[in-house]
Design a protein around this motif. Sequence first.
Motif, short mmCIF file in Angstrom:
data_model
loop_
_atom_site.label_atom_id
_atom_site.label_comp_id
_atom_site.label_asym_id
_atom_site.label_seq_id
_atom_site.Cartn_x
_atom_site.Cartn_y
_atom_site.Cartn_z
N GLN A 234 0.83 -1.21 0.00
CA GLN A 234 0.00 0.00 0.00
C GLN A 234 0.86 1.25 0.00
O GLN A 234 1.91 1.30 0.65
CB GLN A 234 -0.95 -0.01 1.21
N HIS A 235 0.46 2.25 -0.76
CA HIS A 235 1.16 3.54 -0.79
C HIS A 235 0.17 4.67 -0.63
O HIS A 235 0.10 5.58 -1.48
CB HIS A 235 1.97 3.68 -2.08
N GLY A 236 -0.60 4.60 0.46
CA GLY A 236 -1.60 5.63 0.69
C GLY A 236 -2.75 5.47 -0.29
O GLY A 236 -2.80 4.53 -1.08
N THR B 183 4.46 1.11 -6.40
CA THR B 183 5.32 2.30 -6.47
C THR B 183 6.81 1.99 -6.29
O THR B 183 7.64 2.43 -7.09
CB THR B 183 4.87 3.34 -5.41
N ASP B 184 7.17 1.25 -5.25
CA ASP B 184 8.60 1.00 -4.98
C ASP B 184 9.26 0.25 -6.14
O ASP B 184 10.41 0.53 -6.51
CB ASP B 184 8.77 0.17 -3.70
N SER B 185 8.53 -0.72 -6.69
CA SER B 185 9.09 -1.48 -7.81
C SER B 185 9.21 -0.59 -9.04
O SER B 185 10.21 -0.64 -9.77
CB SER B 185 8.20 -2.69 -8.13
N GLY C 232 8.56 9.72 4.78
CA GLY C 232 8.31 8.48 5.51
C GLY C 232 7.82 7.42 4.55
O GLY C 232 8.57 6.54 4.14
N HIS C 233 6.59 7.58 4.13
CA HIS C 233 6.02 6.59 3.22
C HIS C 233 4.93 7.24 2.38
O HIS C 233 4.04 7.88 2.92
CB HIS C 233 5.44 5.42 4.03
N ALA C 234 5.02 7.04 1.05
CA ALA C 234 4.08 7.69 0.11
C ALA C 234 4.10 9.20 0.36
O ALA C 234 3.06 9.85 0.36
CB ALA C 234 2.67 7.11 0.27
N LEU D 231 8.69 13.18 -1.40
CA LEU D 231 9.67 12.79 -2.42
C LEU D 231 9.18 11.63 -3.27
O LEU D 231 9.28 11.67 -4.51
CB LEU D 231 10.97 12.35 -1.73
N GLU D 232 8.67 10.61 -2.61
CA GLU D 232 8.24 9.42 -3.34
C GLU D 232 7.09 9.77 -4.31
O GLU D 232 7.06 9.32 -5.46
CB GLU D 232 7.78 8.37 -2.34
N THR D 233 6.18 10.60 -3.84
CA THR D 233 5.06 11.01 -4.69
C THR D 233 5.56 11.87 -5.85
O THR D 233 5.14 11.69 -7.00
CB THR D 233 4.01 11.77 -3.85
#
Length: 270
Positions: free
Chosen positions: A32-34, A41-43, A160-162, A165-167
């Motif tokens: 899950q990413h929010g 997403t990570d892949s 932290g998560h989702a 930066l990641e978004t």
Amino acid sequence: MKVWLQEMRWEEVRDHLQKDDVVIIPVGSTEQHGTHLPLGTDSMVAIALAEDAAKEAGALVAPPIWFGWSPHHMAYPGTITIRPETLIELIMDVCRSLIYHGFHRLIILNGHRVANMAPLTIAATRLREQTGAYVAVADPFFIGDRIGREVRESEPGGLGHADELETSHLLYFTGELADMSKARKRIGAVGRFCYFHLHDPLIEADSVFLSSTAEEFKRKTAPTGVSGDPTLATREKGERYHRAVVENLVALIEEARATNVSIKGTEIPV
Ligand SMILES: [Zn+2]
């Protein structure tokens, strides 16, 4: 030029190996990413970075590994987690197969940040000791540390998560899979001891490691699954971040090529 191993025929691989022996192995997660980002997403992060770095540097990329160690994310539907022992063994078998064929410089590219790092570094350490191959683990969060600090605008705990930066990164290379209307900020209360437990790696603070159970994680990240501030994400930030990380990966590939490698073990995994 083709970069993906799975799109090549074996004679093309044989011919490529006459000239170069660098291969990138993208590893991510399905978790899950929010409510605003896809489970892969990570892949996808690892795949996008690996592809662009390989194209620029003339290296090859192995088929991606879409699963990682994600027990805490089981709090949300769709997450698939594999045990760290499984991940270590999977990586070692994939890398041993590649080393057997003559890929003697391997870069494991992790899109799942700290959760996958322990199993991946154990696998890489064993592989180096047992085979003599150059096996590095690169994670965009760490190989992109400087650009990450430059790009971020969020307060401590904003990563932290989702997160921001990641978004931003996902918005850059596959924005159609994000739904920014659903992005929500979720930063835990900043209390007296909070800094020990901030999950934000780009903040200078004293910290300890305390894993969250799936239930605790759900409580801390409800209702979306986010930890951090994705509302500050932009495609432009993602592009700057992506380009800088690709540049660093290309430099790492050059370093790998310049490193003397003496292979001592090339067993077929059986
Ligand atoms: Zn992620």
